[in-house]
Design an enzyme around this catalytic site. Structure first.
Site, PDB file in Angstrom:
ATOM      1  N   CYS A 212     -51.384  89.069 153.061  1.00 29.88           N
ATOM      2  CA  CYS A 212     -52.130  89.091 151.794  1.00 29.88           C
ATOM      3  C   CYS A 212     -53.558  89.527 152.049  1.00 29.88           C
ATOM      4  O   CYS A 212     -54.419  88.705 152.392  1.00 29.88           O
ATOM      5  CB  CYS A 212     -52.100  87.723 151.115  1.00 29.88           C
ATOM      6  SG  CYS A 212     -52.967  87.694 149.521  1.00 29.88           S
ATOM      7  N   CYS A 215     -56.257  88.006 149.812  1.00 31.40           N
ATOM      8  CA  CYS A 215     -56.609  86.632 150.189  1.00 31.40           C
ATOM      9  C   CYS A 215     -57.523  86.615 151.411  1.00 31.40           C
ATOM     10  O   CYS A 215     -58.597  86.000 151.403  1.00 31.40           O
ATOM     11  CB  CYS A 215     -55.354  85.827 150.523  1.00 31.40           C
ATOM     12  SG  CYS A 215     -54.114  85.765 149.226  1.00 31.40           S
ATOM     13  N   ASP A 216     -57.082  87.263 152.477  1.00 24.62           N
ATOM     14  CA  ASP A 216     -57.719  87.107 153.786  1.00 24.62           C
ATOM     15  C   ASP A 216     -58.703  88.213 154.131  1.00 24.62           C
ATOM     16  O   ASP A 216     -59.467  88.082 155.102  1.00 24.62           O
ATOM     17  CB  ASP A 216     -56.640  87.035 154.872  1.00 24.62           C
ATOM     18  CG  ASP A 216     -55.656  85.893 154.618  1.00 24.62           C
ATOM     19  OD1 ASP A 216     -56.063  84.901 153.998  1.00 24.62           O
ATOM     20  OD2 ASP A 216     -54.489  85.999 155.042  1.00 24.62           O
TER      21      ASP A 216
END
Length: 383
Positions: A212, A215-216
């Site tokens: 992701c 996200c990261d």
């Protein structure tokens, strides 16, 4: 009362869902944006051993990712023992649209899903959904979710572990052991990310290997990263990460197959290096990923120093929970007709989990509406 801290990043959809779950259950928490605070990011990594979000601290317990099962165990309220007209499994574009149409037909409706938004959440930019010149996957799914919340639809954030039929009713079993029953089913559980198939892959998930990027990605400011894949999502990720990371290596197994509009955007970005006809064959580093080996089609190897790798190599259908309930094709997709009917009466399906050829958000939403209308007709014939 437990002390809860959520380490998150601004655009992480799973972080948002964790917070939404806590808010729904009335659990107070402290939110820390590790994408904007490097010191906080280092504290999170030291506490969890993870370079990925969300990380949730409940007193002294560390919960990595949006672990709906554990959060339900700690704070959840079990669903009442009710009979629903329809249970929708999955809450992506197809499932949320189906929920809206079922509610408008006054069906008693339950949506069960481990997350809200599905794989659409991981799109940096969507430029082909009517009504929006450009919108992120998270923002689009937030609009879908908001519309569902205006209607009489129950939404349970929990993982489904099995589905069966008993005495004419469909039984959905959750990971926490709850049995949910309905007269009909709409399956919209989408797909899950495909893995690299490289030794030690599981070891490095959350330790430099990520599925992701939204996200990261913020955790890799001024670091060296690699993106694996040659489709739209891989090229979009490479473009976005080029503005965050110091360098981006795009590793493509064959050739780039993304839409020309994305390829054109990528051309001229100086810190993106493209390796076509190449694949990752080894991962190294301790405890975090530090180096990868890529092998070209001709057989030559090259070592690249990287801090992170984002996997964008496609998806596989989430059909392992069905256990023979409906017919699947050779790609493990649910076989449906033009109206979303499956091989079992009373079970309908829509979205990327089905055999429909084109996998697009707008198509999934439309097929979710069709499946809902078919489910309504089915339930009405039972009365």
């Amino acid at each position: 009362m437990s002390m809860v801290t959520v380490y998150s990043t601004k655009n992480c959809p799973y972080c948002r869902m964790a917070k939404a779950f806590l808010e729904k259950q009335g659990v107070p928490y402290t939110s820390i944006d590790v994408g904007a605070d490097d010191a906080a990011a280092q504290r999170m990594i030291a506490l969890s051993g993870q370079r990925g979000v969300p990380v949730i601290m409940v007193d002294d317990e560390v919960i990595v990712g949006f672990d709906s099962q554990r959060l339900n165990e700690l704070f959840g309220t079990p669903a009442a023992n009710e009979l629903y007209d329809v249970i929708i499994v999955g809450a992506g574009p197809a499932g949320l649209t189906a929920g809206v149409y079922c509610a408008r037909k006054l069906l008693k409706t339950l949506i069960v899903s481990e997350n809200i938004g599905g794989q659409a959440l991981e799109s940096w930019a969507i430029e082909n959904y009517m009504g929006y010149r450009m919108i992120t996957g998270e923002d689009l799914m937030k609009r879908f979710e908001e519309q569902v919340h205006t209607l009489d639809v129950r939404l349970e954030l929990v993982r489904v572990s099995g589905i069966s039929q008993d005495a004419g009713l469909f039984v959905v079993t959750t990971a926490s052991g709850t049995l949910l029953k309905a007269k009909s089913l709409i399956l919209t559980q989408g797909k899950q990310p495909r893995k690299l198939g490289v030794q030690d892959e599981e070891k490095y998930l959350g330790h430099g290997l990520s599925i992701c990027s939204t996200c990261d990605g913020p955790l890799y400011k001024e670091k060296k990263v690699a993106i694996v894949g040659g489709g739209n999502s891989a090229i979009q990720t490479a473009i976005e990460m080029s503005g965050i990371a110091s360098s981006v290596n795009l590793i493509v197994r064959s050739t780039i197959k993304a839409d020309p509009v994305y390829v054109k955007k990528m051309e001229g970005i100086k810190n993106i290096i493209v390796h076509q006809h190449s694949q990752i064959t080894a991962l190294a580093g301790d405890p975090f990923l530090q180096r990868i080996t890529i092998t070209t089609k001709g057989g030559s190897d090259q070592n690249l120093d990287v801090d992170g790798v984002f996997i964008e190599v496609g998806w596989t259908p989430n059909t392992e929970i069905l256990d023979g309930l409906v017919e699947l094709n050779d790609r493990r997709e649910i076989v449906v007709d033009v109206d979303g009917r499956t091989s079992r009466p009373g079970v309908f399906a829509a979205g990327d989990v089905t055999s429909v050829k084109s996998k697009q958000i707008i198509i999934a939403a439309g097929d979710g509406a069709k499946a809902a209308l078919e489910a309504y007709e089915y339930v009405m014939k039972l009365t």
